[in-house]
Design an enzyme around this catalytic site. Structure first.
Site, PDB file in Angstrom:
ATOM      1  N   ASP A   1       7.014  -1.085  -0.018  1.00 19.11           N
ATOM      2  CA  ASP A   1       7.855   0.003   0.619  1.00 19.11           C
ATOM      3  C   ASP A   1       7.001   0.910   1.514  1.00 19.11           C
ATOM      4  OD1 ASP A   1       6.150   1.175  -1.339  1.00 19.11           O
ATOM      5  OD2 ASP A   1       8.037   1.952  -2.437  1.00 19.11           O
ATOM      6  N   ARG A   2       5.780   0.782   1.441  1.00 18.01           N
ATOM      7  CA  ARG A   2       5.147   1.578   2.473  1.00 18.01           C
ATOM      8  C   ARG A   2       4.564   1.041   3.811  1.00 18.01           C
ATOM      9  NH1 ARG A   2       0.959   5.710  -0.913  1.00 18.01           N
ATOM     10  NH2 ARG A   2       2.426   6.256  -2.420  1.00 18.01           N
TER      11      ARG A   2
ATOM     12  N   ASP B   1       2.136  -2.081   1.860  1.00 17.52           N
ATOM     13  CA  ASP B   1       1.460  -1.853   0.295  1.00 17.52           C
ATOM     14  C   ASP B   1       1.827  -2.997  -0.862  1.00 17.52           C
ATOM     15  OD1 ASP B   1       4.217  -0.847  -0.211  1.00 17.52           O
ATOM     16  OD2 ASP B   1       3.116   0.443  -1.734  1.00 17.52           O
TER      17      ASP B   1
ATOM     18  N   SER C   1       3.211   0.116  -7.338  1.00 13.05           N
ATOM     19  CA  SER C   1       2.942   0.367  -5.998  1.00 13.05           C
ATOM     20  C   SER C   1       1.651  -0.079  -5.243  1.00 13.05           C
ATOM     21  CB  SER C   1       3.477   1.804  -5.565  1.00 13.05           C
ATOM     22  OG  SER C   1       3.269   2.186  -4.318  1.00 13.05           O
ATOM     23  N   HIS C   2       0.763   1.243  -4.916  1.00 14.67           N
ATOM     24  CA  HIS C   2      -0.329   0.690  -3.996  1.00 14.67           C
ATOM     25  C   HIS C   2      -1.569   0.898  -5.106  1.00 14.67           C
ATOM     26  CE1 HIS C   2       0.457   4.816  -4.362  1.00 14.67           C
ATOM     27  NE2 HIS C   2      -0.673   5.215  -4.346  1.00 14.67           N
TER      28      HIS C   2
ATOM     29  N   ASP D   1       3.908  -3.040  -3.163  1.00 16.46           N
ATOM     30  CA  ASP D   1       5.309  -3.596  -3.269  1.00 16.46           C
ATOM     31  C   ASP D   1       6.244  -3.657  -2.046  1.00 16.46           C
ATOM     32  OD1 ASP D   1       5.272  -0.756  -3.468  1.00 16.46           O
ATOM     33  OD2 ASP D   1       7.021  -0.393  -4.616  1.00 16.46           O
TER      34      ASP D   1
ATOM     35  N   LYS E   1      12.046   2.933   0.609  1.00 18.84           N
ATOM     36  CA  LYS E   1      11.318   3.139   1.787  1.00 18.84           C
ATOM     37  C   LYS E   1      11.202   1.440   2.113  1.00 18.84           C
ATOM     38  CE  LYS E   1       7.164   4.743  -0.546  1.00 18.84           C
ATOM     39  NZ  LYS E   1       7.245   5.595  -1.534  1.00 18.84           N
TER      40      LYS E   1
HETATM   41  C1  G16 Z   1       5.875   7.134  -4.664  1.00 18.01           C
HETATM   42  C2  G16 Z   1       7.372   7.805  -4.216  1.00 18.01           C
HETATM   43  C3  G16 Z   1       7.187   8.659  -2.907  1.00 18.01           C
HETATM   44  C4  G16 Z   1       6.019   9.664  -3.097  1.00 18.01           C
HETATM   45  C5  G16 Z   1       4.749   8.859  -3.470  1.00 18.01           C
HETATM   46  C6  G16 Z   1       3.659   9.838  -3.630  1.00 18.01           C
HETATM   47  O1  G16 Z   1       5.714   6.311  -3.856  1.00 18.01           O
HETATM   48  O2  G16 Z   1       8.349   6.875  -3.884  1.00 18.01           O
HETATM   49  O3  G16 Z   1       8.317   9.228  -2.635  1.00 18.01           O
HETATM   50  O4  G16 Z   1       5.812  10.333  -1.994  1.00 18.01           O
HETATM   51  O5  G16 Z   1       4.971   8.278  -4.571  1.00 18.01           O
HETATM   52  O6  G16 Z   1       3.935  10.615  -4.568  1.00 18.01           O
HETATM   53  P1  G16 Z   1       2.846  11.521  -5.396  1.00 18.01           P
HETATM   54  O7  G16 Z   1       2.454  12.615  -4.154  1.00 18.01           O
HETATM   55  O8  G16 Z   1       3.726  12.333  -6.296  1.00 18.01           O
HETATM   56  O9  G16 Z   1       1.729  10.905  -5.755  1.00 18.01           O
HETATM   57  P2  G16 Z   1       5.080   4.666  -4.056  1.00 18.01           P
HETATM   58  O10 G16 Z   1       4.969   4.065  -2.620  1.00 18.01           O
HETATM   59  O11 G16 Z   1       3.758   5.040  -4.761  1.00 18.01           O
HETATM   60  O12 G16 Z   1       6.169   4.192  -5.053  1.00 18.01           O
END
Ligand code: G16
Length: 541
Positions: free
Chosen positions: A281-282, A277, A113-114, A279, A376
């Site tokens: 999705d954000r 971000d 992700s980010h 990947d 997302k």
């Molecule tokens: C992932 C999950 C999201 C979640 C986020 C933060 O996002 O897919 O549903 O809100 O992590 O999670 P946490 O608060 O447990 O760190 P991403 O964009 O990192 O894949």
């Protein structure tokens, strides 16, 4: 091509978190590490045998190596067809869409992700199942269980796949198809939004600034915003995906998307600012001089989505994660549609989306999407905003101000305390949990605690139950303080403190100032500085 069984020692740390397995690159580079995890997936999901598997990632360091490993193992484990994005690139929502539209058995989405990328950065892998959503907890538990007991994995040697050449190639019996990473996703977006209207809006001189943060959305933004909608190429920042994301931290928030934020706060700011971000999705949404918080953006989309072609029938229902501010609830009430509150983690939305119970969902962590995919979707959110601006011919400020005047405003912030010793973070959460019953009824100035509990969720579709999903101290409609541990960090523990204050009078306050008294109260209730020794959070978003 002969299949080999390689003897391996299982690793004990392959339990997927909130969004798959995320670790330092060096962890993934250990001998057999990725292979163990992948074999556990092949063993846990029999649909892959003889099925189609989608593979793609955010382009970070180790992406291509991991894809070759995955293809070799897919060939050895009886997968019939692998569909992979050109150059190994697929955004998370595009991968989810492909799994759905191809009727694939599942998909490997290679991303952290980010989280920063590069040799010293992070790597990760998510397994998405046949409906396009992330593997449910029952499956990730099974994968983890299998990973602990593996003694061998299956692979084939000498795989030569050119990831940059579109078309079909064979690896033994396995057919590998390298496809354009953007085509299918771009078609989907054109079915949801009014591209003619948005094109006219650009022709009239309106402007967008989109920051792809040197991550996967660059090619998507180029095709959609520039090639199809006619925005000038200068509308895009950092649109070339790089293995180390240009050394940056592709998390679209006020801290990490600094250049975009400065542009949107400068003279001659464009009409809309957006970022995505690692990947894809954000998303982050800005107007000139104005940041729209993710919870507000979700509520404003809910208010206007019926204006857009893909959503003219209205919304079946909406959902937000528990820590996300309750602005969405206000709009849902006005529209008289159900509003679900789920634990953090996109997978909790998937059942609701599959059952047709919700059309729109979102999270405070800059995630928003609809039932068009099972992840997302950052670029979708920016297109939705563009379409709303083009359809209403109003500015982001007008839309926000009218929204707050009608529904009230939820001032909101998340304070992250990163890299805490795990034992300290767990002790803090436990101590607060133990005190929760005593908090109910307590008065703190004008606020009175109406509810204090540990959030548990019963899935209305399959009846499964998730407990310990964050601690919440609720002051009726007026405010909430929420505490939970992140499930996505790769170093120590990250404690998240979420602050929400609802106002119907003072609508123009600066967020930090609006929340300062609540932050001080939170520290008195949660004892963060006392227990962690930290006088301030690592990051405020
Ligand atoms: C992932 C999950 C999201 C979640 C986020 C933060 O996002 O897919 O549903 O809100 O992590 O999670 P946490 O608060 O447990 O760190 P991403 O964009 O990192 O894949």
């Amino acid at each position: 091509m002969s299949v080999r069984e390689i003897i391996t020692n299982p690793y004990a740390d392959q339990k997927p978190g909130t969004a798959g397995l995320r670790k330092k690159v060096a962890v993934f580079q250990q001998p057999h590490y990725l292979e163990n995890f992948l074999q556990a997936i092949f063993d846990a999901d029999p649909r892959l045998h003889g099925g189609t598997l989608v593979i793609g990632g955010d382009g970070r360091y180790h992406n291509r190596t991991a894809i070759r490993t995955a293809i070799a193992m897919a060939a050895a484990n009886g997968v019939r067809r692998v569909v992979v994005g050109q150059g190994g690139l697929l955004s998370t929502p595009a991968a989810s869409h492909l799994i759905r539209s191809l009727g694939a058995a599942g998909g490997f989405v290679l991303t952290a992700s980010h989280n920063p990328a590069g040799e010293d950065g992070d790597f990760g892998i998510k397994y998405n199942v046949s409906g396009g959503g992330q593997a449910p907890e029952s499956l990730t538990d099974r994968i983890h269980g299998i990973s602990l007991g593996l003694t061998r994995y299956r692979t084939v040697d000498g795989v030569q796949v050119d990831l940059d050449r579109r078309g079909s190639q064979n690896v033994g019996e396995l057919q590998v198809e390298v496809i354009d990473s953007v085509d299918d996703y771009a078609h989907l977006m054109q079915s949801l939004f009014d591209f003619d209207l948005i094109r006219d809006w650009f022709k009239d001189g309106h402007r967008l600034c989109f920051d792809a943060m040197h991550a996967v959305t660059g090619p998507y933004a180029q095709r959609l915003f520039v090639d199809l909608l006619g925005a000038p190429a200068t509308s895009l920042l950092n649109a070339i995906p790089l293995e180390d994301f240009g050394g940056g931290h592709p998390d679209p928030n006020l801290i990490h998307a600094r250049p975009l934020v400065e542009r949107m706060h400068g003279a001659d700011a464009p009409d809309l600012g957006g970022a995505s971000d690692g990947d894809g999705d954000r998303n982050m949404i800005l107007g000139p001089g104005l940041f729209i918080s993710p919870g507000d953006s979700l509520a404003m989309l809910c208010e206007h989505l019926h204006l857009l072609p893909g959503y003219r029938r209205g919304l079946a229902g909406v959902a937000r994660s528990m820590p996300t501010c309750r602005a969405l609830d206000q709009v849902a009430r006005a529209l008289d549609i159900p509003c679900h509150e789920t634990p953090t983690g996109w997978k909790f939305f998937a059942n609701l989306l599959d059952a047709g119970r919700v059309t729109l969902c979102g999270e405070e962590s800059f995630g928003t999407s609809s039932d068009h995919t099972r992840e997302k979707d950052g670029v979708w959110a920016v297109l939705a905003w563009l379409n709303i601006l083009a359809a209403t011919r109003r500015s982001v400020q007008d839309i926000a101000q009218a929204h707050w005047a009608r529904f009230g405003r939820h001032y909101y912030a998340r304070h992250d305390y990163e890299d805490l010793p795990v034992a300290t973070a767990q002790a803090l959460v436990q101590a607060l949990q133990d005190r929760l019953p005593d908090l109910v009824g307590q008065r703190h100035g004008e606020l009175q605690v109406s509810q204090a509990d540990s959030f548990a969720y019963q899935d209305p579709v399959d009846g499964s139950r998730a407990t310990n999903q964050g601690l919440r101290v609720v002051f009726a409609d007026a405010a909430r303080i929420i505490v939970r541990l992140s499930g996505t960090g790769t170093q120590g523990a990250t404690l998240r403190l979420y602050l929400e204050r609802y106002e119907t009078g003072d609508l123009g306050l600066e967020t930090g100032a609006a929340l300062a008294p609540l932050a001080a109260l939170a520290d008195r209730i949660v004892h963060i500085s006392q227990i962690t020794g930290r006088s301030s959070p690592s990051v405020i978003t």
